[in-house]
Design an enzyme around this catalytic site. Sequence first.
Site, PDB file in Angstrom:
ATOM      1  N   MET A 288      -3.167  -4.704 -14.269  1.00  0.00           N
ATOM      2  CA  MET A 288      -3.008  -5.979 -14.978  1.00  0.00           C
ATOM      3  C   MET A 288      -2.318  -5.694 -16.302  1.00  0.00           C
ATOM      4  O   MET A 288      -2.636  -4.722 -16.976  1.00  0.00           O
ATOM      5  CB  MET A 288      -4.369  -6.647 -15.213  1.00  0.00           C
TER       6      MET A 288
ATOM      7  N   GLN B 174       1.220   1.670 -11.967  1.00  0.00           N
ATOM      8  CA  GLN B 174       1.822   0.569 -11.204  1.00  0.00           C
ATOM      9  C   GLN B 174       3.236   0.313 -11.687  1.00  0.00           C
ATOM     10  O   GLN B 174       3.532   0.359 -12.891  1.00  0.00           O
ATOM     11  CB  GLN B 174       0.982  -0.707 -11.354  1.00  0.00           C
TER      12      GLN B 174
ATOM     13  N   THR C 239       4.281  -2.570  -6.658  1.00  0.00           N
ATOM     14  CA  THR C 239       3.951  -3.953  -6.285  1.00  0.00           C
ATOM     15  C   THR C 239       5.108  -4.534  -5.495  1.00  0.00           C
ATOM     16  O   THR C 239       6.240  -4.603  -5.989  1.00  0.00           O
ATOM     17  CB  THR C 239       3.667  -4.789  -7.539  1.00  0.00           C
TER      18      THR C 239
ATOM     19  N   LYS D  36       1.385  -2.147  -3.040  1.00  0.00           N
ATOM     20  CA  LYS D  36       0.399  -3.194  -3.320  1.00  0.00           C
ATOM     21  C   LYS D  36       0.990  -4.552  -2.964  1.00  0.00           C
ATOM     22  O   LYS D  36       2.064  -4.909  -3.459  1.00  0.00           O
ATOM     23  CB  LYS D  36      -0.005  -3.173  -4.789  1.00  0.00           C
TER      24      LYS D  36
ATOM     25  N   SER E   9      -3.550  -7.287  -0.846  1.00  0.00           N
ATOM     26  CA  SER E   9      -3.754  -8.074  -2.065  1.00  0.00           C
ATOM     27  C   SER E   9      -2.926  -9.341  -2.050  1.00  0.00           C
ATOM     28  O   SER E   9      -1.803  -9.355  -1.528  1.00  0.00           O
ATOM     29  CB  SER E   9      -3.360  -7.236  -3.288  1.00  0.00           C
TER      30      SER E   9
ATOM     31  N   HIS F 239      -2.331 -10.657  -5.074  1.00  0.00           N
ATOM     32  CA  HIS F 239      -1.850 -10.688  -6.457  1.00  0.00           C
ATOM     33  C   HIS F 239      -2.691 -11.653  -7.306  1.00  0.00           C
ATOM     34  O   HIS F 239      -2.165 -12.382  -8.156  1.00  0.00           O
ATOM     35  CB  HIS F 239      -0.380 -11.097  -6.510  1.00  0.00           C
TER      36      HIS F 239
ATOM     37  N   ASP G 251      -7.961  -5.685  -2.482  1.00  0.00           N
ATOM     38  CA  ASP G 251      -7.979  -6.298  -3.816  1.00  0.00           C
ATOM     39  C   ASP G 251      -7.944  -7.800  -3.620  1.00  0.00           C
ATOM     40  O   ASP G 251      -6.940  -8.348  -3.172  1.00  0.00           O
ATOM     41  CB  ASP G 251      -6.754  -5.818  -4.611  1.00  0.00           C
TER      42      ASP G 251
END
Length: 367
Positions: A86, A135, A163, A240, A262, A264, A295
Amino acid sequence: MDRTASGEDVVLALHTYEAAAKERLPGPVWDFFAGGSGTESMLTAGRDALDRIRLRPRCLVDVSRCDPGTELLGARLAAPLGIAPMAYHRLAHPEGEVATARAAGDAGALLTVSMFASRTLEDIAAAATGPLWLQLYWLRRRDLMADLIRRAEAAGFRALVLTVDAPRVAFRPRDAANGFAVPSGIRAVNLAAEVMAASHGSRAGESAIARHSAEQFDSSVTWDDLAWLHEVSSLPLVLKGVLTGDDARLAVEHGVSGLVVSNHGGRQLDFARSAPDCLTEVVDAVAGGCRVVLDGGIRYGADIAKALCLGADAVMIGRPALWGLAHSGTEGVTGVLRLLMGEFEEVMALMGAPTVADFGRSGIATP
């Protein structure tokens, strides 16, 4: 908030941290953390999916000693739990990612550091006693990505997390309504100021985060481009945002070491399948060819057990870590992690599953 017999405050549920964070943070910052894309339908999708799952306990198992510890890409964790990437932790607390790293280490959890961290990779690593992953978003300027990777390797980071569900930042109505921009006193310090400039310019009816992504993200990237990352770094590569078996199989074919299933945080594709609903499809598709992390919507220790039963190797939390950070810095994040770990260890005992390896699909029932 409750009090012990000695009069000390003790937090017994994550919603206490959430309420405190909402009270303490400026409205636009809270909206940036809490908001979703489009209709915001995905904000509750993961939670709803997890709530539909029921556990099937086994009896008369020796659970006098339960060990929640596990290993993930060479790192030993106190429990199958980590913190998702994050950006801009200093929006929640002055120490930012340094406080978060200290807490993750104290609790024995994994921390994935955003490329848009508001503290340097080196300062974060110096504060960390647990494993760190870096990330990345794929920027138009690969030289900046390569520099970050080299710095992360030198600082002891153990994996790269790309990501892949954000070729552009989706429309997030709360940020647009607030004209949200990153305050001038906080910035992504690991990237050049001129590269991040668009994220600081507030305009009515527009998100500076979305404007920055349109300017800097490379939306032409394909599976073939992963070869460049493998050339630049020998660190394990984790993707991710994978939600389908088709993409999971391609990931294994392209040498990926891990996947994070995930949505997001409900901030990208609206009306998608929730991450928990996609988990078994992804697990079955990789067939043990890489590690899988969930996630999305994790709020209770029982959720960790449910994810493991569905085939995940571990889970990540996002917003709860920021709630803890806003509540009381390192102490708050540590409290969030230990609360979840304590609940999970209790579930292990009541499920008749004394080790992480004892969880499997026979341990759950779904509608």
